[in-house]
Write a protein that holds these residues in place. Structure first.
Motif, mmCIF file in Angstrom:
data_model
loop_
_atom_site.group_PDB
_atom_site.id
_atom_site.type_symbol
_atom_site.label_atom_id
_atom_site.label_comp_id
_atom_site.label_asym_id
_atom_site.label_seq_id
_atom_site.Cartn_x
_atom_site.Cartn_y
_atom_site.Cartn_z
ATOM 1 N N HIS A 66 0.748 -1.199 0.162
ATOM 2 C CA HIS A 66 -0.069 -0.184 -0.127
ATOM 3 C C HIS A 66 0.831 1.139 0.085
ATOM 4 O O HIS A 66 2.134 1.115 0.254
ATOM 5 C CB HIS A 66 -1.016 -0.279 1.067
ATOM 6 C CG HIS A 66 -0.412 0.502 2.453
ATOM 7 N ND1 HIS A 66 -1.129 0.455 3.560
ATOM 8 C CD2 HIS A 66 0.908 0.316 2.909
ATOM 9 C CE1 HIS A 66 -0.474 0.837 4.802
ATOM 10 N NE2 HIS A 66 0.775 0.739 4.220
ATOM 11 N N CYS A 110 5.857 6.076 4.449
ATOM 12 C CA CYS A 110 4.575 5.580 4.125
ATOM 13 C C CYS A 110 3.951 5.917 2.889
ATOM 14 O O CYS A 110 2.774 5.355 2.566
ATOM 15 C CB CYS A 110 3.733 5.466 5.485
ATOM 16 S SG CYS A 110 4.190 4.548 6.851
ATOM 17 N N HIS A 163 5.002 0.000 -0.382
ATOM 18 C CA HIS A 163 5.671 -0.767 0.318
ATOM 19 C C HIS A 163 4.632 -1.905 0.898
ATOM 20 O O HIS A 163 3.634 -1.637 1.024
ATOM 21 C CB HIS A 163 6.279 -0.080 1.705
ATOM 22 C CG HIS A 163 5.029 0.725 2.434
ATOM 23 N ND1 HIS A 163 4.830 1.863 2.248
ATOM 24 C CD2 HIS A 163 4.845 0.149 3.688
ATOM 25 C CE1 HIS A 163 3.911 2.003 3.224
ATOM 26 N NE2 HIS A 163 3.648 1.248 4.141
ATOM 27 N N HIS A 218 3.310 -5.119 3.705
ATOM 28 C CA HIS A 218 3.237 -5.437 5.112
ATOM 29 C C HIS A 218 2.738 -6.686 5.263
ATOM 30 O O HIS A 218 1.917 -7.353 4.211
ATOM 31 C CB HIS A 218 2.312 -4.731 5.894
ATOM 32 C CG HIS A 218 2.640 -3.324 6.022
ATOM 33 N ND1 HIS A 218 3.357 -2.985 7.183
ATOM 34 C CD2 HIS A 218 2.095 -2.191 5.591
ATOM 35 C CE1 HIS A 218 3.690 -1.587 7.077
ATOM 36 N NE2 HIS A 218 2.896 -1.063 6.215
ATOM 37 N N GLU A 270 -0.478 -4.563 11.538
ATOM 38 C CA GLU A 270 -0.025 -4.149 10.481
ATOM 39 C C GLU A 270 1.579 -4.530 10.756
ATOM 40 O O GLU A 270 2.297 -5.025 9.720
ATOM 41 C CB GLU A 270 0.029 -2.689 10.277
ATOM 42 C CG GLU A 270 0.644 -2.079 8.920
ATOM 43 C CD GLU A 270 0.095 -0.703 8.708
ATOM 44 O OE1 GLU A 270 -0.696 -0.471 7.719
ATOM 45 O OE2 GLU A 270 0.373 0.047 9.281
HETATM 46 NI NI NI Z 1 2.594 0.829 5.573
#
Ligand code: NI
Length: 137
Positions: free
Chosen positions: A16, A35, A41, A43, A126
């Motif tokens: 995301h 972010c 990136h 998760h 997350e």
């Molecule tokens: Ni993230």
């Protein structure tokens, strides 16, 4: 009739980018930092899905946890796993895929699907250190 809360931990990998198209690139950078990296990136998410209900006198179950696993897989995980949330998942077409918003989406998808149990709690991990709880409010 005794009532229990039953929890199944699910897992998915997804990419995301945290981004609000209504503010400038500089403001996105200020709010979201790394972010908001334009190249995304990933998760390794864990999702704890808790349902509540009476213990069925015949089965001894609130909801067969294998069935709960199948429901979450079919309704939710297969739509998220190995996807880019921003680009591939219609639920996030106009919704910034923060952990908070992902948790709300998970709730809205699963709540109608777990009858006769009731969706009681969602915990979305997350990272190993960060999680969000949602109970449908
Ligand atoms: Ni993230």
């Amino acid at each position: 009739m005794p009532r229990c809360v039953v929890t199944r931990r699910m897992h998915f990998n997804a990419a995301h980018r945290l981004f609000n198209p209504r503010v400038s690139d500089a403001e996105n950078e200020r709010i979201f930092g790394a972010c908001s990296n334009p190249n995304y990136h990933g998760h390794n998410y864990n999702l704890d899905v808790s349902v509540e209900g009476d213990i069925d006198p015949v089965t001894g179950y609130v909801l067969d946890i294998a069935r709960l696993k199948d429901i979450v897989t079919e309704r939710l995980v297969r739509h998220l796993d190995h996807k880019n949330l921003n680009l591939d998942v219609p639920w996030f077409q106009d919704l910034n895929p923060t952990a908070e918003n992902i948790a709300v989406v998970c709730w809205r998808v699963l709540a109608p699907a777990v009858a006769p149990a009731r969706l009681a709690h969602i915990r979305l991990w997350e990272t190993e250190r960060n999680y969000v709880d949602y109970e449908g409010t």
